[in-house]
Design a protein around this motif. Structure first.
Motif, PDB file in Angstrom:
ATOM      1  N   ALA A 190       0.851  -1.189   0.000  1.00 29.71           N
ATOM      2  CA  ALA A 190       0.000   0.000   0.000  1.00 29.71           C
ATOM      3  C   ALA A 190       0.889   1.241   0.000  1.00 29.71           C
ATOM      4  CB  ALA A 190      -0.906   0.005   1.224  1.00 29.71           C
ATOM      5  N   PHE A 191       0.602   2.139  -0.906  1.00 25.97           N
ATOM      6  CA  PHE A 191       1.308   3.415  -0.987  1.00 25.97           C
ATOM      7  C   PHE A 191       0.357   4.471  -0.448  1.00 25.97           C
ATOM      8  CE2 PHE A 191       3.196   0.586  -4.025  1.00 25.97           C
ATOM      9  CZ  PHE A 191       4.551   0.806  -3.856  1.00 25.97           C
ATOM     10  N   VAL A 192       0.725   5.026   0.705  1.00 30.21           N
ATOM     11  CA  VAL A 192      -0.172   5.913   1.442  1.00 30.21           C
ATOM     12  C   VAL A 192       0.448   7.299   1.564  1.00 30.21           C
ATOM     13  CG1 VAL A 192      -1.376   6.271   3.638  1.00 30.21           C
ATOM     14  CG2 VAL A 192      -1.049   3.939   2.765  1.00 30.21           C
ATOM     15  N   GLU A 193      -0.327   8.302   1.209  1.00 27.74           N
ATOM     16  CA  GLU A 193       0.042   9.707   1.440  1.00 27.74           C
ATOM     17  C   GLU A 193      -1.116  10.321   2.199  1.00 27.74           C
ATOM     18  OE1 GLU A 193       1.905  12.076  -1.746  1.00 27.74           O
ATOM     19  OE2 GLU A 193       1.735  10.263  -2.979  1.00 27.74           O
ATOM     20  N   ARG A 194      -0.832  10.760   3.420  1.00 30.48           N
ATOM     21  CA  ARG A 194      -1.902  11.297   4.276  1.00 30.48           C
ATOM     22  C   ARG A 194      -1.324  12.232   5.313  1.00 30.48           C
ATOM     23  NH1 ARG A 194      -3.292   7.125   9.040  1.00 30.48           N
ATOM     24  NH2 ARG A 194      -1.160   6.758   9.708  1.00 30.48           N
ATOM     25  N   PRO A 195      -2.180  13.008   5.939  1.00 27.71           N
ATOM     26  CA  PRO A 195      -1.693  13.838   7.046  1.00 27.71           C
ATOM     27  C   PRO A 195      -1.465  12.961   8.275  1.00 27.71           C
ATOM     28  CG  PRO A 195      -4.060  14.129   6.755  1.00 27.71           C
ATOM     29  CD  PRO A 195      -3.590  13.237   5.642  1.00 27.71           C
ATOM     30  N   PHE A 196      -0.431  13.312   9.040  1.00 26.47           N
ATOM     31  CA  PHE A 196      -0.161  12.604  10.287  1.00 26.47           C
ATOM     32  C   PHE A 196       0.547  13.567  11.219  1.00 26.47           C
ATOM     33  CE2 PHE A 196       2.291   9.736  13.072  1.00 26.47           C
ATOM     34  CZ  PHE A 196       1.252   8.954  13.551  1.00 26.47           C
ATOM     35  N   MET A 197      -0.030  13.795  12.391  1.00 26.97           N
ATOM     36  CA  MET A 197       0.526  14.696  13.404  1.00 26.97           C
ATOM     37  C   MET A 197       0.866  16.071  12.815  1.00 26.97           C
ATOM     38  SD  MET A 197       2.829  12.240  15.789  1.00 26.97           S
ATOM     39  CE  MET A 197       2.041  11.221  17.004  1.00 26.97           C
ATOM     40  N   GLY A 198      -0.038  16.584  12.015  1.00 24.47           N
ATOM     41  CA  GLY A 198       0.117  17.939  11.494  1.00 24.47           C
ATOM     42  C   GLY A 198       1.020  18.079  10.286  1.00 24.47           C
ATOM     43  N   LYS A 199       1.540  16.981   9.766  1.00 18.43           N
ATOM     44  CA  LYS A 199       2.416  17.031   8.594  1.00 18.43           C
ATOM     45  C   LYS A 199       1.962  15.986   7.583  1.00 18.43           C
ATOM     46  CE  LYS A 199       6.691  18.684  10.679  1.00 18.43           C
ATOM     47  NZ  LYS A 199       6.611  20.006  10.113  1.00 18.43           N
ATOM     48  N   THR A 200       2.323  16.212   6.339  1.00 16.85           N
ATOM     49  CA  THR A 200       2.065  15.212   5.318  1.00 16.85           C
ATOM     50  C   THR A 200       3.052  14.066   5.498  1.00 16.85           C
ATOM     51  OG1 THR A 200       1.314  16.903   3.789  1.00 16.85           O
ATOM     52  CG2 THR A 200       1.973  14.809   2.826  1.00 16.85           C
ATOM     53  N   SER A 201       2.573  12.842   5.371  1.00 15.28           N
ATOM     54  CA  SER A 201       3.459  11.689   5.435  1.00 15.28           C
ATOM     55  C   SER A 201       3.219  10.828   4.199  1.00 15.28           C
ATOM     56  CB  SER A 201       3.234  10.871   6.709  1.00 15.28           C
ATOM     57  OG  SER A 201       2.003  10.187   6.654  1.00 15.28           O
ATOM     58  N   ALA A 202       4.229  10.060   3.859  1.00  9.72           N
ATOM     59  CA  ALA A 202       4.135   9.129   2.737  1.00  9.72           C
ATOM     60  C   ALA A 202       4.883   7.865   3.125  1.00  9.72           C
ATOM     61  CB  ALA A 202       4.742   9.752   1.474  1.00  9.72           C
ATOM     62  N   PHE A 203       4.213   6.722   2.975  1.00 11.88           N
ATOM     63  CA  PHE A 203       4.858   5.465   3.320  1.00 11.88           C
ATOM     64  C   PHE A 203       4.325   4.325   2.463  1.00 11.88           C
ATOM     65  CE2 PHE A 203       1.218   5.681   6.202  1.00 11.88           C
ATOM     66  CZ  PHE A 203       0.671   4.408   6.149  1.00 11.88           C
ATOM     67  N   ALA A 204       5.165   3.317   2.343  1.00  9.71           N
ATOM     68  CA  ALA A 204       4.775   2.060   1.719  1.00  9.71           C
ATOM     69  C   ALA A 204       4.568   1.064   2.846  1.00  9.71           C
ATOM     70  CB  ALA A 204       5.852   1.567   0.758  1.00  9.71           C
ATOM     71  N   ALA A 205       3.368   0.489   2.912  1.00 11.94           N
ATOM     72  CA  ALA A 205       3.070  -0.538   3.914  1.00 11.94           C
ATOM     73  C   ALA A 205       3.047  -1.887   3.215  1.00 11.94           C
ATOM     74  CB  ALA A 205       1.718  -0.263   4.569  1.00 11.94           C
ATOM     75  N   PHE A 206       3.885  -2.784   3.678  1.00 18.99           N
ATOM     76  CA  PHE A 206       3.943  -4.134   3.135  1.00 18.99           C
ATOM     77  C   PHE A 206       2.966  -4.969   3.968  1.00 18.99           C
ATOM     78  CE2 PHE A 206       7.584  -1.994   1.632  1.00 18.99           C
ATOM     79  CZ  PHE A 206       7.955  -2.604   0.439  1.00 18.99           C
ATOM     80  N   VAL A 207       1.909  -5.429   3.323  1.00 15.46           N
ATOM     81  CA  VAL A 207       0.793  -6.076   4.012  1.00 15.46           C
ATOM     82  C   VAL A 207       0.849  -7.584   3.799  1.00 15.46           C
ATOM     83  CG1 VAL A 207      -1.729  -6.136   4.213  1.00 15.46           C
ATOM     84  CG2 VAL A 207      -0.588  -3.992   3.613  1.00 15.46           C
ATOM     85  N   ASN A 208       0.711  -8.332   4.887  1.00 16.69           N
ATOM     86  CA  ASN A 208       0.823  -9.789   4.775  1.00 16.69           C
ATOM     87  C   ASN A 208      -0.499 -10.452   4.397  1.00 16.69           C
ATOM     88  OD1 ASN A 208      -0.693 -10.212   7.180  1.00 16.69           O
ATOM     89  ND2 ASN A 208       1.152 -10.303   8.439  1.00 16.69           N
ATOM     90  N   ALA A 209      -0.441 -11.754   4.237  1.00 15.35           N
ATOM     91  CA  ALA A 209      -1.597 -12.529   3.784  1.00 15.35           C
ATOM     92  C   ALA A 209      -2.746 -12.517   4.791  1.00 15.35           C
ATOM     93  CB  ALA A 209      -1.159 -13.966   3.501  1.00 15.35           C
ATOM     94  N   ASP A 210      -2.472 -12.162   6.037  1.00 17.47           N
ATOM     95  CA  ASP A 210      -3.507 -12.097   7.064  1.00 17.47           C
ATOM     96  C   ASP A 210      -4.102 -10.708   7.201  1.00 17.47           C
ATOM     97  OD1 ASP A 210      -2.938 -14.814   7.730  1.00 17.47           O
ATOM     98  OD2 ASP A 210      -1.264 -14.133   8.982  1.00 17.47           O
ATOM     99  N   GLY A 211      -3.624  -9.757   6.382  1.00 14.48           N
ATOM    100  CA  GLY A 211      -4.119  -8.387   6.467  1.00 14.48           C
ATOM    101  C   GLY A 211      -3.347  -7.529   7.456  1.00 14.48           C
ATOM    102  N   GLY A 212      -2.308  -8.095   8.042  1.00 15.26           N
ATOM    103  CA  GLY A 212      -1.461  -7.331   8.964  1.00 15.26           C
ATOM    104  C   GLY A 212      -0.372  -6.586   8.210  1.00 15.26           C
ATOM    105  N   ILE A 213       0.247  -5.649   8.874  1.00 15.99           N
ATOM    106  CA  ILE A 213       1.336  -4.899   8.259  1.00 15.99           C
ATOM    107  C   ILE A 213       2.657  -5.523   8.693  1.00 15.99           C
ATOM    108  CG2 ILE A 213       2.500  -2.670   8.084  1.00 15.99           C
ATOM    109  CD1 ILE A 213      -0.259  -1.358   8.576  1.00 15.99           C
ATOM    110  N   MET A 214       3.416  -5.992   7.716  1.00 19.69           N
ATOM    111  CA  MET A 214       4.731  -6.565   7.994  1.00 19.69           C
ATOM    112  C   MET A 214       5.654  -5.465   8.508  1.00 19.69           C
ATOM    113  SD  MET A 214       4.952  -8.774   4.450  1.00 19.69           S
ATOM    114  CE  MET A 214       6.402  -9.769   4.811  1.00 19.69           C
ATOM    115  N   PHE A 215       5.681  -4.353   7.770  1.00 18.82           N
ATOM    116  CA  PHE A 215       6.473  -3.181   8.123  1.00 18.82           C
ATOM    117  C   PHE A 215       6.078  -2.054   7.177  1.00 18.82           C
ATOM    118  CE2 PHE A 215       8.821  -5.598   5.019  1.00 18.82           C
ATOM    119  CZ  PHE A 215       9.314  -4.654   4.134  1.00 18.82           C
TER     120      PHE A 215
END
Length: 171
Positions: free
Chosen positions: A113-138
């Motif tokens: 998942a490539f996410v760009e969103r506000p977080f704690m008053g600032k724009t953030s961008a991250f790649a979330a690697f999601v596992n087969a169970d729907g959890g976030i690996m990192f």
């Protein structure tokens, strides 16, 4: 998930896009992937997990980023360059003896998942690697410059990677 629950989650995330994904998942008894998918569509794109190795090789070229592993018991953060890796013996192995090193069960990655969103008053961008169970690996966060703004070079690389991965058909 019931459609009313999904609609409620989508409304919540539209009103609170900076909410901590793992906290919302725990509170609402859904997977972190469901929370990510409930973000406004302008904030998230999801590609197939089969692109894990290619994504990690790309990220290894970005320079200093922050990798976060968030569990129920701890939040681990590593800030630095992600080393290159290779697949061997059933793992994607980070190939350096010090700093960040280790082994990922890359075949359990079901989405990036490539996410760009506000977080704690600032724009953030991250790649979330999601596992087969729907959890976030990192998650791998785009770095910040000396003014705490997102690094424009990395943000461009992040978006280019998202364009490539989300546009690629799965095998």
């Amino acid at each position: 998930m019931l459609s009313t629950d999904l609609a409620d989650l989508k409304a919540y995330m539209a009103d609170n896009p900076g909410a901590v994904i793992e906290d919302v998942a725990r509170e609402r008894k859904v997977t972190p992937r469901a929370v990510i998918e409930a973000l406004p569509s302008s904030m998230v794109r999801i590609g197939d997990g089969e692109h894990f190795a290619a994504a990690m090789q790309d990220i290894a070229q970005w320079g200093e980023v922050t990798l976060i592993v968030h569990t129920d018991d701890a939040i681990f953060e590593f800030t630095g360059s992600i080393p290159v890796g290779e697949i061997g013996r059933g793992y994607f192995n980070l190939m350096q003896p010090k700093g960040l090193h280790g082994h990922f069960r890359h075949e359990r990655c079901a989405g990036i998942a490539f996410v760009e969103r506000p977080f704690m008053g600032k724009t953030s961008a991250f790649a979330a690697f999601v596992n087969a169970d729907g959890g976030i690996m990192f998650k791998v966060f785009v770095g910040r410059d000396e003014t705490r703004a997102l690094r424009t070079d990395q943000l461009a690389q992040f978006r280019q990677l998202a364009d490539r991965i989300v546009a690629q058909p799965t095998a």
